[in-house]
Enzyme design. Structure first.
Site, PDB file in Angstrom:
ATOM      1  N   PHE A   1       0.825  -1.204   0.000  1.00 20.12           N
ATOM      2  CA  PHE A   1       0.000   0.000   0.000  1.00 20.12           C
ATOM      3  C   PHE A   1       0.865   1.263   0.000  1.00 20.12           C
ATOM      4  O   PHE A   1       0.357   2.374  -0.136  1.00 20.12           O
ATOM      5  CB  PHE A   1      -0.907  -0.014   1.240  1.00 20.12           C
ATOM      6  CG  PHE A   1      -1.857   1.142   1.346  1.00 20.12           C
ATOM      7  CD1 PHE A   1      -2.851   1.352   0.398  1.00 20.12           C
ATOM      8  CD2 PHE A   1      -1.762   2.034   2.409  1.00 20.12           C
ATOM      9  CE1 PHE A   1      -3.729   2.420   0.505  1.00 20.12           C
ATOM     10  CE2 PHE A   1      -2.642   3.099   2.533  1.00 20.12           C
ATOM     11  CZ  PHE A   1      -3.626   3.288   1.569  1.00 20.12           C
TER      12      PHE A   1
ATOM     13  N   LYS B   1      15.542  -6.090   5.639  1.00 19.50           N
ATOM     14  CA  LYS B   1      15.778  -4.987   6.570  1.00 19.50           C
ATOM     15  C   LYS B   1      17.098  -5.093   7.335  1.00 19.50           C
ATOM     16  O   LYS B   1      17.671  -4.071   7.717  1.00 19.50           O
ATOM     17  CB  LYS B   1      14.613  -4.883   7.557  1.00 19.50           C
ATOM     18  CG  LYS B   1      13.301  -4.478   6.919  1.00 19.50           C
ATOM     19  CD  LYS B   1      12.206  -4.362   7.959  1.00 19.50           C
ATOM     20  CE  LYS B   1      10.884  -3.985   7.308  1.00 19.50           C
ATOM     21  NZ  LYS B   1       9.812  -3.784   8.308  1.00 19.50           N
TER      22      LYS B   1
END
Length: 288
Positions: free
Chosen positions: A21, A71
């Protein structure tokens, strides 16, 4: 949005990314604040991560977000790391400052703001986190910064969980522990907040805990997975009348902070509500 020869790019690196999103968040913000930039997603396998980071410099990309599973690994390819991101040991936001790539982490701040926005207090709370990846690292550090009483990490690999527990032990007064055991009824009775930081439930009906469990205490249940909006974990919590925090709240909050890092523009409170409206229309849902 008027894309032209001077339009700059900001992107998302991860695998998978088709569910993201983030383009909706940032392209809304670019348009509102009249920034000639566009946000796009790149699905990057782990073997291609270094080349992708090199490409940010080569192509003059202004910055990027980093998501699962990159990450932690991405840190070795950056030039500088923000102090908090270094402590966390994971990066989810990169800014290209004239060819110097600096890494930041906005996940923990976004998550904690999501809890506080619902009127919850974190002081002296007992926390259980499922998973021991980059998201767990950032959330655990931020929770410890907000004076929670204890953090227990449940993960399939105890080694990764211990690494995060040691970060907390060495920098905060928060009690920490870790386990590879499955969550049972007794474990739930000893906590105030349950947090899923794994991708389990992402576009599937899988659940990170045994859905037959019947909690007797009123814990707060949080899932950082935001698609579907009501994950199996969230459905389980609602079935037992437990308060929940959806993953999209963390996504929006961490995204607004990342936008500030890239542009030095601080979004307004109205932007949160406008972005939530976009999310609701796309997914045909209502927020609790």
């Amino acid at each position: 949005m008027n894309i032209n020869g001077t339009t700059k790019t900001i992107c998302l690196l991860g695998h998978p990314v088709k569910h993201s999103f983030s383009p909706n968040i940032h392209n809304y913000l670019f348009e509102k604040y009249d920034k000639n930039s566009v946000y796009v997603c790149f699905d990057i396998k782990e073997r291609n991560l270094k080349n992708s980071i090199d490409g940010i410099k080569a192509l003059g990309i202004l910055g990027c977000n980093v998501t699962i599973p990159h990450k932690v690994e991405v840190i070795k390819y950056l030039d500088e790391i923000d102090v908090n991101a270094k402590l966390i040991g994971a990066v989810n936001t990169i800014k290209n400052e004239g060819g110097i790539l600096k890494g930041y982490n906005t996940d923990g701040m976004g998550f904690v703001k999501s809890i506080l926005d619902k009127g919850n207090d974190l002081t002296n709370k007992k926390i259980m986190i499922i998973g021991a990846g980059g998201a767990c690292r950032s959330i655990a550090v931020e929770l410890a910064s907000n004076d929670v009483s204890s953090i227990e990490i449940r993960n399939r690999s105890e080694e990764k969980a211990k690494e995060i527990a040691n970060i907390i032990k060495n920098n905060f007064t928060t009690e920490t522990s870790c386990s590879t055991e499955k969550i049972d009824k007794k474990a739930l009775e000893n906590i105030d907040i349950l947090i899923n930081t794994t991708p389990i439930g992402m576009e599937s009906d899988l659940c990170p805990i045994d859905e037959s469990l019947n909690p007797q205490n009123k814990i707060l249940v949080c899932d950082i997975v935001y698609k579907p909006h009501n994950t199996s974990l969230i459905k389980w919590a609602k079935k037992h009348n437990l308060e929940v925090v959806h993953g999209v709240n963390m996504l929006i909050n961490q995204g607004l902070h990342a936008f500030n890092i890239w542009t030095d523009i601080k979004p307004k409170d109205e932007d949160i509500e406008n972005i939530k409206d976009i999310y609701k229309k796309i997914n045909n849902i209502t927020f609790d």
